[in-house]
Structures are given as C-alpha cells and as structure tokens.
Design a protein around this motif. Structure first.
Motif, mmCIF file in Angstrom:
data_model
loop_
_atom_site.group_PDB
_atom_site.id
_atom_site.type_symbol
_atom_site.label_atom_id
_atom_site.label_comp_id
_atom_site.label_asym_id
_atom_site.label_seq_id
_atom_site.Cartn_x
_atom_site.Cartn_y
_atom_site.Cartn_z
ATOM 1 N N ARG A 1 45.324 20.165 33.590
ATOM 2 C CA ARG A 1 44.446 20.855 32.639
ATOM 3 C C ARG A 1 45.192 21.173 31.336
ATOM 4 N NH1 ARG A 1 39.553 22.305 35.194
ATOM 5 N NH2 ARG A 1 39.507 20.987 37.048
ATOM 6 N N LEU A 2 46.440 21.614 31.459
ATOM 7 C CA LEU A 2 47.212 21.969 30.267
ATOM 8 C C LEU A 2 47.474 20.756 29.379
ATOM 9 C CD1 LEU A 2 49.818 24.394 31.872
ATOM 10 C CD2 LEU A 2 47.945 25.026 30.333
ATOM 11 N N GLU B 1 56.164 24.608 35.866
ATOM 12 C CA GLU B 1 56.082 23.326 36.573
ATOM 13 C C GLU B 1 55.323 22.268 35.784
ATOM 14 O OE1 GLU B 1 55.028 23.441 40.704
ATOM 15 O OE2 GLU B 1 55.764 25.505 40.923
ATOM 16 N N ALA B 2 54.570 22.681 34.779
ATOM 17 C CA ALA B 2 53.831 21.720 33.951
ATOM 18 C C ALA B 2 54.804 20.940 33.070
ATOM 19 C CB ALA B 2 52.799 22.439 33.093
ATOM 20 N N ALA B 3 54.661 19.627 33.055
ATOM 21 C CA ALA B 3 55.554 18.793 32.252
ATOM 22 C C ALA B 3 55.234 18.888 30.771
ATOM 23 C CB ALA B 3 55.454 17.344 32.718
ATOM 24 N N ARG B 4 53.989 19.212 30.447
ATOM 25 C CA ARG B 4 53.559 19.219 29.051
ATOM 26 C C ARG B 4 52.698 20.443 28.778
ATOM 27 N NH1 ARG B 4 49.288 14.781 26.623
ATOM 28 N NH2 ARG B 4 48.913 15.788 24.594
ATOM 29 N N PHE B 5 52.969 21.111 27.664
ATOM 30 C CA PHE B 5 52.162 22.240 27.221
ATOM 31 C C PHE B 5 51.343 21.834 25.997
ATOM 32 C CE2 PHE B 5 55.606 25.213 28.981
ATOM 33 C CZ PHE B 5 54.951 25.319 30.201
ATOM 34 N N PRO B 6 50.206 22.490 25.784
ATOM 35 C CA PRO B 6 49.449 22.228 24.559
ATOM 36 C C PRO B 6 50.197 22.726 23.331
ATOM 37 C CG PRO B 6 48.471 24.024 25.801
ATOM 38 C CD PRO B 6 49.528 23.443 26.673
ATOM 39 N N GLU B 7 49.697 22.359 22.178
ATOM 40 C CA GLU B 7 50.334 22.737 20.913
ATOM 41 C C GLU B 7 50.468 24.253 20.789
ATOM 42 O OE1 GLU B 7 49.262 22.364 16.142
ATOM 43 O OE2 GLU B 7 48.355 20.985 17.601
ATOM 44 N N VAL B 8 49.432 24.972 21.211
ATOM 45 C CA VAL B 8 49.471 26.441 21.219
ATOM 46 C C VAL B 8 49.457 26.893 22.678
ATOM 47 C CG1 VAL B 8 48.269 28.557 20.583
ATOM 48 C CG2 VAL B 8 48.283 26.607 19.005
ATOM 49 N N MET B 9 50.536 27.543 23.108
ATOM 50 C CA MET B 9 50.645 27.987 24.505
ATOM 51 C C MET B 9 51.174 29.406 24.527
ATOM 52 S SD MET B 9 50.317 26.884 27.764
ATOM 53 C CE MET B 9 49.839 28.452 28.516
ATOM 54 N N ALA B 10 50.403 30.301 25.139
ATOM 55 C CA ALA B 10 50.800 31.708 25.257
ATOM 56 C C ALA B 10 50.634 32.153 26.701
ATOM 57 C CB ALA B 10 49.952 32.578 24.330
ATOM 58 N N ALA B 11 51.310 33.228 27.058
ATOM 59 C CA ALA B 11 51.201 33.790 28.402
ATOM 60 C C ALA B 11 51.352 35.302 28.318
ATOM 61 C CB ALA B 11 52.269 33.208 29.327
ATOM 62 N N THR B 12 50.644 36.012 29.177
ATOM 63 C CA THR B 12 50.766 37.468 29.225
ATOM 64 C C THR B 12 51.433 37.896 30.518
ATOM 65 O OG1 THR B 12 48.636 37.874 30.338
ATOM 66 C CG2 THR B 12 48.617 37.698 27.920
ATOM 67 N N GLU B 13 52.083 39.056 30.468
ATOM 68 C CA GLU B 13 52.705 39.642 31.654
ATOM 69 C C GLU B 13 52.838 41.141 31.428
ATOM 70 O OE1 GLU B 13 54.259 40.781 35.068
ATOM 71 O OE2 GLU B 13 53.333 38.827 34.697
ATOM 72 N N GLY B 14 52.510 41.922 32.459
ATOM 73 C CA GLY B 14 52.515 43.372 32.320
ATOM 74 C C GLY B 14 53.758 44.073 32.825
ATOM 75 N N ARG C 1 60.265 34.822 29.261
ATOM 76 C CA ARG C 1 60.792 34.446 27.946
ATOM 77 C C ARG C 1 61.990 33.504 28.086
ATOM 78 N NH1 ARG C 1 60.209 40.063 27.006
ATOM 79 N NH2 ARG C 1 58.326 40.510 25.787
ATOM 80 N N GLU C 2 62.868 33.835 29.014
ATOM 81 C CA GLU C 2 64.055 33.006 29.212
ATOM 82 C C GLU C 2 63.687 31.614 29.716
ATOM 83 O OE1 GLU C 2 66.317 35.345 31.906
ATOM 84 O OE2 GLU C 2 66.777 36.920 30.438
ATOM 85 N N LEU C 3 62.670 31.551 30.565
ATOM 86 C CA LEU C 3 62.285 30.272 31.161
ATOM 87 C C LEU C 3 61.407 29.438 30.240
ATOM 88 C CD1 LEU C 3 62.305 28.488 33.734
ATOM 89 C CD2 LEU C 3 60.309 29.804 34.532
ATOM 90 N N LEU C 4 60.447 30.088 29.569
ATOM 91 C CA LEU C 4 59.434 29.366 28.817
ATOM 92 C C LEU C 4 59.615 29.414 27.312
ATOM 93 C CD1 LEU C 4 56.349 30.579 30.892
ATOM 94 C CD2 LEU C 4 57.469 28.346 31.030
ATOM 95 N N GLY C 5 60.333 30.415 26.827
ATOM 96 C CA GLY C 5 60.550 30.530 25.389
ATOM 97 C C GLY C 5 61.144 29.270 24.767
ATOM 98 N N PRO C 6 62.157 28.666 25.390
ATOM 99 C CA PRO C 6 62.726 27.438 24.815
ATOM 100 C C PRO C 6 61.729 26.279 24.729
ATOM 101 C CG PRO C 6 64.260 28.424 26.381
ATOM 102 C CD PRO C 6 62.966 29.168 26.514
ATOM 103 N N ARG C 7 60.625 26.379 25.469
ATOM 104 C CA ARG C 7 59.602 25.335 25.412
ATOM 105 C C ARG C 7 58.455 25.710 24.474
ATOM 106 N NH1 ARG C 7 57.903 23.370 31.238
ATOM 107 N NH2 ARG C 7 56.822 21.849 29.906
ATOM 108 N N GLY C 8 58.642 26.765 23.706
ATOM 109 C CA GLY C 8 57.667 27.125 22.685
ATOM 110 C C GLY C 8 56.525 28.008 23.163
#
Length: 263
Positions: A44-45, A64-77, A86-93
C-alpha cells in the motif's frame, strides 16, 4: 529451566521500549493472522504519494517497507518509542510526530492519501477522516476483543464487560458514523504460548494496559502458579484476536469504491 527468581529478575531488567518482541524468542510464541499485515502494508505504501502511520511504536513494522511515499509521517505518544522511531526511520525521511491522547492529529485537512496503523491505541475516526484526502484510505490491523484475556484474567479475575471492547463490527460502525465507508473487514484468533515465567513478566511490563499496576512482587503468588505449571511441561496458552480493516473516504464522484482487500 533456571529458578523462579532468576527468570523474574532477568525480565525486570530487560528493555521493553519500542514495539519489537525479539526478547521472547524461544520463550513464547504467537501465531500470526493469515493475511500478513507487514507485506500488505508495504504494498500500500508503495502505491501512494503521501501516508501517515498512527501509533507507530518504535517504527519496527513500518521499517519493513522497502519503499516509502514522497511524504511519509508517523505519530507516537510514548516519548521513548518516538525516539526509537526517529533513529530507525528518520534517516529514511520519515517525519516522527509525538502526540497526546485526545489532542487530535497535528496535520491539515486532506493531508494524506493513506492512513495506516498496526494496533492503534484508540482510533479517532473523525480525525482519520479529516486528514485523509478525498478518495484516500485507512488500512490497519487492530487488536480485537478479549485478546490475551486468558492471561489477563489469570491475574485480574473474570472481566466480562471488558471482554466486549474492541469489537470489530462496533469499530466499523464508528468509522462509518465519522463519514468513512468500510471496504474490507477480516478477523482472526491466534494461539499464544508462554514457556517460562520471565516471558510473562516481560510481556506484562511491555503491555502495561493488560494488568495495570503490575509488579512481580504484587502478583508473586499468581506468577508462582504459572511457574509451577510451566516447570511441569505445560505452557500457558492464551489467544490473541486481530482484525484487518479498510475504510475509504469518498470522492465527490458518485459510485467511488475503495480498494478491495485480498481474500
């Protein structure tokens, strides 16, 4: 098997941040739902230009997704989880946004073609509808009713009213009441097995809402009952429940249909 005190002490000291469960390897098992959420999510992504992942934990499933869309955000409480994400996904934008319960989503109306979640805490359907672009979709795996309740009720006793929560059909009705259209709903019940008392202590530390206020000292008698059973060769068996749900936000054009779920 090591003695009770050693198993409990090890589990008390282990890291429970993030949303990975590798610490349980060899100590507990859980069957997976038949649909393979992580693989479906990746597909889907890859097919959209913008997406938002809700309650991402440490970002383990999203990563686990090999490809993210141009705009990708995530929330966490939970701040420690947000930092892991941030450490895991930040480098992937990926933009990681910390949120608080009941505060709404800090994004403009119609921001995302796709909103996703794996085990969201409590879906805010009105907010999901608001941030979805017309024609966009919500695609998620939710925890279902009475999930792991054999274990929870071992500590807390019978919880007949709580067993009724997280009903998939009630959630679907709430989504439609918020203006979404349900385009797919599947359910699954999966076997869980715990092989030593340390695994139980660790999971109750991680899933703090299962037995609120849990401490090994406060529930020592119940833990020793489980330990005795496990040493006799009887793993503790519980069952997780899950549902795969997809909802679409209609476009202005009549007859718009959401993407079908795989059978």
């Amino acid at each position: 098997m090591r003695d009770f005190e050693s198993l409990v002490a090890e589990a008390e000291e282990a890291d429970v941040n993030g949303w990975g469960f590798g610490w349980l390897e060899g100590r507990a098992t859980e069957e997976r739902p038949p649909w393979g959420f992580a693989k479906l999510l990746a597909g889907r992504l890859a097919a959209v230009r913008s997406a938002l992942d809700l309650d991402t934990g440490g970002g383990e499933v999203l990563s686990e997704a090999a490809r993210f869309p141009e705009v990708m955000a995530a929330t966490e409480g939970w701040p420690p989880n947000a930092q892991k994400a941030r450490e895991l996904l930040g480098p992937r934008g990926v933009e990681i946004v910390e949120t608080t319960a009941g505060s709404g989503l800090p994004f403009p109306d119609g921001s995302f073609e796709l909103v996703t979640a794996r085990h969201p805490v409590s879906p805010d359907w009105a907010e999901i509808h608001r941030v979805l672009a017309p024609g966009g979709h919500y695609f998620a795996q939710h925890v279902g009713p009475a999930s792991a309740f054999e274990l929870i009720e071992h500590f807390l006793g019978p919880l007949p009213e709580e067993r009724k929560g997280r009903d998939p059909h009630s959630e679907a009705a709430a989504a439609e009441a918020a203006g979404l259209t349900i385009t797919g709903l599947q359910t699954a019940r999966s076997r869980m097995e715990f092989f030593d008392v340390g695994a139980v202590v660790w999971i109750l530390r991680k899933c703090v809402w299962w037995v609120p206020g849990f401490t090994p000292e406060g529930y020592e008698e119940k833990l020793r009952e489980l330990d005795h059973r496990m040493r006799a060769g009887q793993p503790f068996v519980a069952h997780s429940t899950r549902h795969l749900i997809e909802a679409g936000k209609l476009t202005a054009a009549p007859g718009h249909q959401g993407l079908p779920l795989p059978s």
